[in-house]
Design a protein around this motif. Structure first.
Motif, short mmCIF file in Angstrom:
data_model
loop_
_atom_site.label_atom_id
_atom_site.label_comp_id
_atom_site.label_asym_id
_atom_site.label_seq_id
_atom_site.Cartn_x
_atom_site.Cartn_y
_atom_site.Cartn_z
N SER A 63 0.84 -1.19 0.00
CA SER A 63 0.00 0.00 0.00
C SER A 63 0.88 1.24 0.00
CB SER A 63 -0.91 0.00 1.23
OG SER A 63 -0.13 0.16 2.41
N LEU A 64 0.29 2.39 -0.26
CA LEU A 64 1.05 3.65 -0.26
C LEU A 64 1.67 3.89 1.12
CD1 LEU A 64 1.94 6.31 -1.54
CD2 LEU A 64 -0.28 7.29 -0.89
N LYS A 65 0.92 3.60 2.17
CA LYS A 65 1.42 3.79 3.53
C LYS A 65 2.63 2.90 3.78
CE LYS A 65 -0.17 3.80 8.34
NZ LYS A 65 -1.33 3.53 9.23
N GLU A 66 2.59 1.65 3.32
CA GLU A 66 3.72 0.73 3.52
C GLU A 66 4.93 1.17 2.71
OE1 GLU A 66 1.07 -3.31 4.42
OE2 GLU A 66 1.62 -2.77 2.36
N TRP A 67 4.71 1.67 1.49
CA TRP A 67 5.82 2.20 0.70
C TRP A 67 6.45 3.41 1.38
CZ3 TRP A 67 8.78 -0.02 -2.53
CH2 TRP A 67 8.32 -0.97 -3.43
N LEU A 68 5.64 4.24 2.01
CA LEU A 68 6.17 5.42 2.71
C LEU A 68 7.03 4.98 3.90
CD1 LEU A 68 3.10 7.84 2.68
CD2 LEU A 68 5.23 8.06 1.38
N TYR A 69 6.60 3.93 4.59
CA TYR A 69 7.42 3.41 5.69
C TYR A 69 8.77 2.93 5.17
CZ TYR A 69 3.55 3.31 9.09
OH TYR A 69 2.55 3.65 9.96
N ILE A 70 8.76 2.16 4.08
CA ILE A 70 10.00 1.62 3.52
C ILE A 70 10.90 2.74 3.00
CG2 ILE A 70 10.91 0.28 1.57
CD1 ILE A 70 8.67 -1.74 2.09
N ALA A 71 10.30 3.75 2.38
CA ALA A 71 11.08 4.90 1.92
C ALA A 71 11.69 5.63 3.11
CB ALA A 71 10.18 5.84 1.12
N GLY A 72 10.94 5.75 4.20
CA GLY A 72 11.46 6.40 5.40
C GLY A 72 12.64 5.65 5.98
N ILE A 73 12.56 4.30 5.98
CA ILE A 73 13.68 3.48 6.48
C ILE A 73 14.90 3.65 5.58
CG2 ILE A 73 14.44 1.11 6.87
CD1 ILE A 73 11.41 0.47 7.42
N ALA A 74 14.69 3.60 4.26
CA ALA A 74 15.80 3.72 3.31
C ALA A 74 16.49 5.07 3.42
CB ALA A 74 15.28 3.51 1.88
N VAL A 75 15.69 6.13 3.52
CA VAL A 75 16.26 7.48 3.55
C VAL A 75 16.95 7.76 4.88
CG1 VAL A 75 15.71 9.95 3.54
CG2 VAL A 75 14.64 8.41 1.86
N SER A 76 16.28 7.43 6.00
CA SER A 76 16.83 7.78 7.31
C SER A 76 17.90 6.79 7.79
CB SER A 76 15.70 7.87 8.35
OG SER A 76 15.03 6.62 8.47
N GLY A 77 17.55 5.50 7.83
CA GLY A 77 18.44 4.52 8.43
C GLY A 77 19.60 4.08 7.58
N ILE A 78 19.53 4.32 6.26
CA ILE A 78 20.63 3.87 5.39
C ILE A 78 21.26 5.06 4.67
CG2 ILE A 78 21.30 2.27 3.56
CD1 ILE A 78 18.77 0.65 4.20
N PHE A 79 20.49 5.76 3.83
CA PHE A 79 21.05 6.82 2.99
C PHE A 79 21.60 7.98 3.82
CE2 PHE A 79 20.25 10.77 0.50
CZ PHE A 79 21.20 10.58 -0.48
N LEU A 80 20.76 8.63 4.60
CA LEU A 80 21.22 9.77 5.40
C LEU A 80 22.23 9.34 6.46
CD1 LEU A 80 17.99 11.93 5.94
CD2 LEU A 80 19.97 12.44 4.49
N GLN A 178 4.79 -4.56 11.15
CA GLN A 178 3.50 -5.02 11.68
C GLN A 178 2.61 -5.58 10.57
OE1 GLN A 178 1.87 -1.68 13.83
NE2 GLN A 178 3.26 -1.93 15.56
N THR A 179 2.82 -5.09 9.34
CA THR A 179 1.98 -5.55 8.22
C THR A 179 2.78 -6.12 7.05
OG1 THR A 179 2.00 -3.30 7.28
CG2 THR A 179 0.17 -3.86 8.75
N VAL A 180 4.09 -5.90 7.03
CA VAL A 180 4.94 -6.38 5.93
C VAL A 180 6.01 -7.31 6.50
CG1 VAL A 180 6.44 -5.69 4.01
CG2 VAL A 180 4.57 -4.19 4.73
N PRO A 181 6.31 -8.46 5.84
CA PRO A 181 7.36 -9.35 6.33
C PRO A 181 8.70 -8.63 6.50
CG PRO A 181 6.10 -10.42 4.60
CD PRO A 181 5.64 -9.00 4.64
N VAL A 182 9.43 -9.03 7.54
CA VAL A 182 10.73 -8.40 7.83
C VAL A 182 11.65 -8.46 6.62
CG1 VAL A 182 12.84 -8.62 9.21
CG2 VAL A 182 10.61 -8.82 10.32
N MET A 183 11.70 -9.60 5.94
CA MET A 183 12.58 -9.77 4.79
C MET A 183 12.24 -8.77 3.69
SD MET A 183 15.11 -11.68 3.68
CE MET A 183 15.02 -13.29 4.44
N VAL A 184 10.96 -8.53 3.46
CA VAL A 184 10.54 -7.59 2.41
C VAL A 184 10.91 -6.17 2.79
CG1 VAL A 184 8.55 -6.66 1.16
CG2 VAL A 184 8.66 -9.11 1.67
#
Length: 313
Positions: A63-80, A178-184
Motif C-alpha cells: 500500500s502507499l502507507k507501507e511504501w512510505l514506511y520503507i522509503a522512510g527506512i531507506a532514507v533515514s536509516g541507510i542513505f542519510l 507489523q503488516t509487511v514481512p521483515v525480509m521484504v
C-alpha cells in the motif's frame, strides 16, 4: 517466550558480526573513499536481499502507507545515516564518534516511550546509564585526557544526526513490520537506499570529475562481499526481526556491546592493546544489556496473565 529468546540470541550474534564489521570497514577504507565504500557495501547487501525476497515472495504489492514506511527506512536509516556518518567522521576522532553513537540506546528508548509507550522501567533506565558508562570506559580505556576532545563542533553534530536518523529508522521499522514481512522491509529498503547512494555518489563524481580507482586484490573484494552480505544484509534481517519481536528500545540496548566487540577484534586482528579499564567497561556494558532487555519477574507474570486473558502483551 521461545521467539523472544531466539531473537536475543540472534541480536547477540549481530553485535558480534557488527563489531567485526567495524574492523573490516576500517580495513576497506584504505582502498575506497567513504561514500563509495558505503555504496558498494549497501549495494552488495541489496543484491543478495533482492534475490532472496524475489525467490521467497516474488514482487510484493504494498500500500502507499507501507511504501512510505520503507522509503522512510531507506532514507533515514541507510542513505542519510551513511552520508552523515561519512562526512562527520572525517573531522571527528574515532573515540568521540563512538561515544556519540553510543547514545543510540538512550535516544531509542526515550523516543520509543514517547511514541509507542514502550515501558521505560527502572531496570531499563539503569541499563541505559550503565551501558553508556561502560561504552565510555571501553572507548577511552585508561587515557582519560582524551575527554578534552569532546568539544561539540560540526563533525560531532553530523555524527549525532547520523545516530538520530538511525534511531528514527528503527521506530519506522517497528511500524512497517507489523503488516509487511521483515525480509521484504529489509530488502526493499536496501534496494531503494542503493539507488539513492548511486545517484548521490554518481552526481558527486560528475561535479568534481573524480573517479576512484578500484583495487585489483581479490581479498579486498572478498572482505567487501562478506561485509555487505553477512554484516549488512543478514545483520539487518536479524536486527529488524528483533525490533519486531521485542521492541525498538530493548533491541537498541544490544548496541552497548558493539564497541566492546570492535575493540576485541581490533586486538585480535589489528594488534591493538587492551587494559583493565576496558575489562570493567566490558562487564558494565554486558550487564547493561541484561538489565535493559530482561523484563523482570513482575512484568513477565503480568504479561503472561494478559496473554491468558486474551489481552495483547
Amino acid at each position: 517466550m521461545h521467539e523472544e529468546k531466539k531473537a536475543k540470541s540472534l541480536l547477540l550474534f549481530v553485535v558480534i558480526i557488527w563489531g567485526l564489521n567495524v574492523v573490516m570497514v576500517k580495513y576497506l577504507s584504505g582502498f575506497f573513499p567513504p561514500l563509495e565504500l558505503a555504496t558498494y557495501r549497501i549495494g552488495a547487501a541489496a543484491v543478495l536481499l533482492g534475490v532472496v525476497v524475489w525467490k521467497m515472495y516474488g514482487f510484493v504489492k504494498l500500500s502507499l502507507k507501507e511504501w512510505l514506511y520503507i522509503a522512510g527506512i531507506a532514507v533515514s536509516g541507510i542513505f542519510l545515516h551513511q552520508i552523515l556518518l561519512g562526512a562527520g567522521i572525517q573531522t571527528t576522532d574515532a573515540s568521540t564518534s563512538s561515544l556519540i553513537l553510543g547514545l543510540n540506546p538512550l535516544m531509542t528508548s526515550l523516543l520509543a516511550f514517547a511514541i509507542f509507550r514502550e515501558a521505560l522501567t527502572w531496570r531499563k533506565i539503569s541499563g541505559l546509564v550503565l551501558g553508556l558508562l561502560g561504552v565510555a570506559l571501553v572507548i577511552f580505556g585508561d587515557s582519560w585526557e582524551q575527554t578534552a576532545s569532546l568539544a561539540f563542533g560540526t563533525g560531532e553534530l553530523l555524527i549525532f544526526l547520523s545516530m538520530l536518523v538511525y534511531v528514527i529508522s528503527g521506530l519506522i521499522i517497528k511500524k512497517a513490520t507489523q503488516t509487511v514481512p521483515v525480509m521484504v522491509v529489509t530488502g526493499y529498503s536496501h534496494v531503494l537506499a542503493t539507488v539513492l547512494l548511486l545517484c548521490f555518489t554518481g552526481g558527486k563524481s560528475f561535479i568534481t570529475g573524480e573517479v576512484a580507482a578500484l583495487p585489483a586484490d581479490w581479498f579486498v573484494w572478498g572482505v567487501l562481499i562478506f561485509s555487505g552480505w553477512v554484516a549488512t544484509a543478514l545483520g539487518a534481517i536479524w536486527w529488524n526481526s528483533g525490533i519486531r519481536l521485542i521492541g525498538a528500545g530493548r533491541t537498541a540496548m544490544f548496541l552497548n556491546g558493539m564497541p566492546i566487540m570492535s575493540l576485541l577484534f581490533s586486538v585480535l586482528l589489528l594488534g591493538e592493546s587492551i587494559t583493565w579499564v576496558h575489562g570493567i567497561g566490558f562487564l558494565m556494558a554486558f550487564f547493561a544489556i541484561y538489565l535493559g532487555t530482561s523484563q523482570g519477574k513482575v512484568n513477565m507474570k503480568r504479561q503472561q496473565g494478559e496473554i491468558a486473558k486474551g489481552q495483547p502483551a
